[in-house]
Design an enzyme around this catalytic site. Structure first.
Site, PDB file in Angstrom:
ATOM      1  N   THR A  27      46.330  39.123  40.102  1.00 25.64           N
ATOM      2  CA  THR A  27      47.796  39.138  40.122  1.00 25.64           C
ATOM      3  C   THR A  27      48.273  38.511  38.817  1.00 25.64           C
ATOM      4  OG1 THR A  27      48.046  36.937  41.116  1.00 25.64           O
ATOM      5  CG2 THR A  27      47.774  38.785  42.643  1.00 25.64           C
ATOM      6  N   ALA A  56      45.133  34.050  40.282  1.00 24.34           N
ATOM      7  CA  ALA A  56      46.534  33.634  40.348  1.00 24.34           C
ATOM      8  C   ALA A  56      46.843  32.933  39.024  1.00 24.34           C
ATOM      9  CB  ALA A  56      46.747  32.692  41.527  1.00 24.34           C
ATOM     10  N   ILE A  82      41.610  30.800  38.656  1.00 25.86           N
ATOM     11  CA  ILE A  82      42.834  30.373  37.967  1.00 25.86           C
ATOM     12  C   ILE A  82      42.958  31.172  36.671  1.00 25.86           C
ATOM     13  CG2 ILE A  82      44.058  28.430  36.927  1.00 25.86           C
ATOM     14  CD1 ILE A  82      42.073  26.628  38.685  1.00 25.86           C
ATOM     15  N   LYS A  83      44.116  31.822  36.519  1.00 30.12           N
ATOM     16  CA  LYS A  83      44.312  32.667  35.336  1.00 30.12           C
ATOM     17  C   LYS A  83      45.134  31.903  34.306  1.00 30.12           C
ATOM     18  CE  LYS A  83      45.149  37.667  35.100  1.00 30.12           C
ATOM     19  NZ  LYS A  83      45.975  38.721  35.704  1.00 30.12           N
ATOM     20  N   VAL A  84      44.593  31.790  33.110  1.00 30.60           N
ATOM     21  CA  VAL A  84      45.308  31.100  32.025  1.00 30.60           C
ATOM     22  C   VAL A  84      45.398  32.042  30.834  1.00 30.60           C
ATOM     23  CG1 VAL A  84      44.485  28.801  32.769  1.00 30.60           C
ATOM     24  CG2 VAL A  84      43.216  30.046  31.010  1.00 30.60           C
TER      25      VAL A  84
END
Ligand code: G3P
Length: 217
Positions: A27, A56, A82-84
């Protein structure tokens, strides 16, 4: 190649999941907006439906704030990635969060050098955006091939997650190149089943079957 679904639409995920097509979900803030849902609520629902990683994305720009947001998102479920973003601060956050044992997906990657930095920072996934490079007349698939070669040269374990996939051609080419994962909108995954010769062949078989006058059931 693993299939991730690039959406926050739970019904679309459920439909593909029933067929065993969902190895994970990605997402981003735009997809959360499109879903019209609360990020925590919808992400929790997706995480419960899917066994694999569910990305996310943080929205802070500074490393410390990204780390705090990442830890908060990781509390939603054990399968959160965790998307960075691929910025210097994003790399710092990647280093810290992956060091804490979280899966980290470094996104918005548009060059081989960026992918090299993400691997050095301990990313679980690197997300090169194929379609957005094609949009500016560059070759998104060539970037996937370059990253594959670089990662293989040095044995980096970061998984190549081909993103911004817009077509069935992107899917088959990413698989040929050896991307570990491709994330695509549900409609692209479903379109992979289509072929005009399949439709034509089926039409011919059904016409001939009618002429036999037989029934199977
Ligand atoms: O996975 C990233 C993706 O959502 C971006 O796709 O089509 O907006 O470039 P697109």
């Amino acid at each position: 190649m693993k299939f991730f679904v690039d959406t926050a639409d739970v019904e679309a995920i459920a439909e593909l999941n029933e067929l065993g097509m969902v190895d994970g979900v990605t997402t981003n803030p735009s997809l959360i907006l499109k879903s019209g849902r609360d990020i925590v609520e919808v992400t929790r629902e997706i995480c419960a439906m899917v066994e694999g990683p569910v990305s996310a994305e943080v929205v802070a720009l500074e490393a410390e704030a990204m780390i705090a947001e990442g830890r908060r998102l990781a509390k939603i479920a054990d399968n959160i990635a965790i998307k960075v973003p691929l910025t210097w601060d994003g790399l710092k956050a990647c280093r810290v969060l992956s060091g804490e044992g979280f899966m980290v997906n470094v996104t918005l990657c548009f060059s081989a050098n960026q992918a090299l930095l993400a691997a050095k920072a301990g990313a679980t996934f690197i997300s090169p955006f194929i379609g957005r490079l094609d949009d500016i007349n560059l070759d998104g698939l060539e970037l996937i091939a370059d990253i594959r070669r670089i990662y293989d040269n040095y044995g980096f374990e970061t998984q190549i997650l081909a993103a911004s996939v817009r077509s069935v051609n992107h899917m088959s080419q990413a698989a040929l190149i050896g991307a570990d994962v491709a994330t695509a909108p549900p409609k692209v995954i479903k379109s992979m089943a289509n072929h005009p010769l399949t439709d034509k062949g089926l039409d011919g078989f059904l016409k001939d079957w009618e002429k036999t006058g037989q029934k199977i059931l």
